[in-house]
Write an enzyme that holds these catalytic residues in place. Structure first.
Site, mmCIF file in Angstrom:
data_model
loop_
_atom_site.group_PDB
_atom_site.id
_atom_site.type_symbol
_atom_site.label_atom_id
_atom_site.label_comp_id
_atom_site.label_asym_id
_atom_site.label_seq_id
_atom_site.Cartn_x
_atom_site.Cartn_y
_atom_site.Cartn_z
ATOM 1 C CE LYS A 180 -42.266 -1.756 27.207
ATOM 2 N NZ LYS A 180 -42.982 -2.423 28.297
ATOM 3 N N GLY A 208 -51.345 7.830 38.213
ATOM 4 C CA GLY A 208 -51.671 7.232 36.907
ATOM 5 C C GLY A 208 -53.024 6.564 37.006
ATOM 6 N N GLY A 228 -54.635 4.954 34.226
ATOM 7 C CA GLY A 228 -54.865 4.251 32.963
ATOM 8 C C GLY A 228 -55.079 2.780 33.230
ATOM 9 C CG ASN A 229 -54.176 -1.755 31.531
ATOM 10 O OD1 ASN A 229 -53.552 -2.329 32.422
ATOM 11 N ND2 ASN A 229 -54.975 -2.406 30.718
ATOM 12 C CB ALA A 230 -50.965 -0.027 35.442
HETATM 13 P P1 NAD Z 1 -51.935 3.981 30.181
HETATM 14 O O1 NAD Z 1 -51.585 4.749 28.970
HETATM 15 O O2 NAD Z 1 -53.139 3.120 30.173
HETATM 16 O O3 NAD Z 1 -52.054 4.960 31.451
HETATM 17 C C1 NAD Z 1 -51.062 5.865 31.835
HETATM 18 C C2 NAD Z 1 -51.658 6.789 32.868
HETATM 19 O O4 NAD Z 1 -50.641 7.644 33.362
HETATM 20 C C3 NAD Z 1 -52.771 7.697 32.340
HETATM 21 O O5 NAD Z 1 -53.786 7.804 33.325
HETATM 22 C C4 NAD Z 1 -52.084 9.050 32.206
HETATM 23 O O6 NAD Z 1 -52.981 10.130 32.353
HETATM 24 C C5 NAD Z 1 -51.128 8.986 33.363
HETATM 25 N N1 NAD Z 1 -49.986 9.883 33.225
HETATM 26 C C6 NAD Z 1 -49.295 10.204 32.115
HETATM 27 N N2 NAD Z 1 -48.326 11.096 32.413
HETATM 28 C C7 NAD Z 1 -48.401 11.303 33.750
HETATM 29 C C8 NAD Z 1 -47.696 12.083 34.650
HETATM 30 N N3 NAD Z 1 -46.670 12.843 34.248
HETATM 31 N N4 NAD Z 1 -48.050 12.056 35.947
HETATM 32 C C9 NAD Z 1 -49.078 11.290 36.362
HETATM 33 N N5 NAD Z 1 -49.802 10.524 35.562
HETATM 34 C C10 NAD Z 1 -49.466 10.535 34.262
HETATM 35 O O7 NAD Z 1 -50.625 3.130 30.521
HETATM 36 P P2 NAD Z 1 -50.505 1.826 31.414
HETATM 37 O O8 NAD Z 1 -50.567 0.654 30.520
HETATM 38 O O9 NAD Z 1 -51.414 1.948 32.586
HETATM 39 O O10 NAD Z 1 -48.990 1.943 31.877
HETATM 40 C C11 NAD Z 1 -48.598 2.709 33.008
HETATM 41 C C12 NAD Z 1 -47.272 2.196 33.504
HETATM 42 O O11 NAD Z 1 -47.400 0.809 33.822
HETATM 43 C C13 NAD Z 1 -46.119 2.287 32.494
HETATM 44 O O12 NAD Z 1 -44.915 2.520 33.180
HETATM 45 C C14 NAD Z 1 -46.090 0.892 31.887
HETATM 46 O O13 NAD Z 1 -44.838 0.572 31.326
HETATM 47 C C15 NAD Z 1 -46.407 0.082 33.124
HETATM 48 N N6 NAD Z 1 -46.883 -1.264 32.808
HETATM 49 C C16 NAD Z 1 -48.070 -1.446 32.163
HETATM 50 C C17 NAD Z 1 -48.467 -2.737 31.863
HETATM 51 C C18 NAD Z 1 -49.781 -3.018 31.194
HETATM 52 O O14 NAD Z 1 -50.122 -4.196 31.067
HETATM 53 N N7 NAD Z 1 -50.545 -2.022 30.839
HETATM 54 C C19 NAD Z 1 -47.668 -3.828 32.224
HETATM 55 C C20 NAD Z 1 -46.492 -3.604 32.902
HETATM 56 C C21 NAD Z 1 -46.101 -2.306 33.180
#
Ligand code: NAD
Length: 409
Positions: free
Chosen positions: A103, A214, A216-218
């Protein structure tokens, strides 16, 4: 608050008590192979120099090259990156891909940087780490606040330094830069495939009310996928706050609203303002399925007792502390753990790496035809392992992963 690496090690201690593993494998998994800190100087748009701290943790490569995303966040630190790298090692083993765990990150709030500054910073991370990353050594990917565009800058910088043109040094690239179809929705889609495989055993073979932390992407992709499968998305939140509608949110309109306004709060559906809720309230929503998809340590000893969901599916990494796990287990709330639930992201990253090395381009259908059985089989295997050891699904996944790593030592 417990730091993420202590939480990860508490989980490791727990599995070592449940299963009689050889002490050596547990000792190996207590330390990363190496953790590297670099300083990245960036000349800002106003001519001043700023030095950022960057990281790469290479945790374990018994199963293959290190694999794991790069996080940009103001609170990212080496402990967080180490925890995430540990979980990556287990995740790759749970879904049976030939990759190890790593990571990376930079302590930065990327939202206050201009695009030029962001590009310099991202290229700077590669300049400092180009000796240790590489298609056969260590393959980064996106994570929180890192995008396909950032991956494309990084791949380009690596090519400039090393001459490697495969693009296989980094995944999550835009399609035109060698990315894989399906990578953008893979994490949420993989979580959905795992849910589908387990829903009957978990008593959720029905239209479910779903709350998602959340957006975002996930999280946003999960909202779309669960809704199009006929479920009711009753609550979502972002870093500011959340919205709640027991009759169901219109996800497509909410996504557009968030794009336009920058937040989910304030959303108006059918002419009516949707009720705003805090992030704490979102986690305590009365629902069938809760999907944390934002950050670590959001369900702790403090709020675990207030959780009303029947099942929690962790799309975020490490959202539940070890102490909270026990409280949830005693309340019969089933947790589909991160190392299984969000592994669709790394699975399709692995597909991208494989396509780059073979110079192939798979269709969207081909990608998901490979992902679905991988997720379903892993989910069933985790369920079976947990049942045989009379433990929860997280410990089932840990047992499965550690056995696979141990067999390959
Ligand atoms: P992202 O940056 O696209 O989205 C993150 C989201 O979380 C945003 O909507 C943001 O506004 C929100 N957020 C931030 N702080 C917050 C809080 N305190 N309370 C509530 N919401 C909050 O990130 P992502 O890629 O969606 O990742 C989110 C999680 O999923 C992380 O833990 C990441 O490690 C995990 N993850 C992502 C992927 C991937 O492919 N994107 C893969 C495996 C795991």
């Amino acid at each position: 608050m417990q730091d993420p690496f202590s939480n990860a090690m508490a989980q490791l201690d727990k599995v070592a008590k449940i299963k009689n593993f050889d002490n050596d494998i547990i000792a190996r998994l207590r330390q990363p192979n190496r953790d590297i800190k670099v300083s990245i100087p960036v000349v800002m748009d106003d001519g001043t120099l700023k030095i950022y701290e960057g990281y790469r943790v290479e945790y374990n490569n018994v199963l293959g090259p290190y694999k794991g995303g790069i996080r940009y966040h103001a609170s990212t630190n080496i402990s967080e990156v180490k925890a995430l790298a540990f979980w990556m090692s287990l995740k790759c083993a749970v879904i049976g891909i030939p990759m190890g765990g790593g990571k990376g990150g930079i302590t930065v709030n990327p939202k206050v940087l201009s695009k030029t500054e962001l590009e310099k910073l991202s290229r700077g991370w590669v300049q400092k780490l180009s000796d240790i990353i590489g298609p056969r050594k260590d393959v980064p990917a996106p994570d929180v606040n890192t995008t396909g565009e950032i991956m494309a800058w990084m791949a380009d910088e690596y090519e400039k330094i090393t001459g490697d043109k495969t693009g296989a040094v980094i995944t999550g690239k835009p399609i035109e830069n060698g990315g894989s179809l399906g990578r953008d929705t893979a994490t949420a889609q993989g979580g959905f495939f795992a849910f589908e495989a387990l829903k009957e055993q978990l008593g959720l073979n029905k239209k479910c009310n779903v709350a998602i932390q959340g957006f975002g992407n996930a999280g946003a992709n999960a909202a779309e996928i669960w809704q199009s499968a006929g479920h009711n998305i009753v609550a979502v939140s972002d870093s500011k706050s959340g919205v709640y509608n027991p009759d169901g949110l219109d996800v497509e309109k909410l996504m557009q609203f968030k794009k336009d306004s920058g937040a989910v709060s304030g959303f108006i559906q059918n002419g009516v303002a949707v009720k705003s809720i805090s992030n704490e309230e979102l986690l305590e929503t009365d629902c069938d399925l809760l999907i944390p998809a934002a950050f670590e340590n959001v369900i702790t000893e403090e709020n675990a007792d207030k959780i009303k969901a029947r099942v929690i599916l962790e799309l975020a990494n490490g959202p539940i502390t070890s102490a909270a796990d026990l409280i949830l287990f005693n309340k019969n709330i089933v947790v589909i753990p991160d190392v299984l639930a969000n592994s669709g992201g790394v699975a399709v990253s692995y597909f991208e790496w494989d396509q780059n090395l073979k110079n192939e381009h798979w269709t969207h259908d081909e990608v998901f035809e490979k992902l679905q059985p991988m997720m379903a089989e892993s989910a069933n295997k985790v369920f079976e392992t947990a049942k045989n050891s009379n433990t929860d699904l997280r410990m089932g996944a840990f047992i499965l992963a550690i056995e696979r790593i141990e067999q390959n030592l």
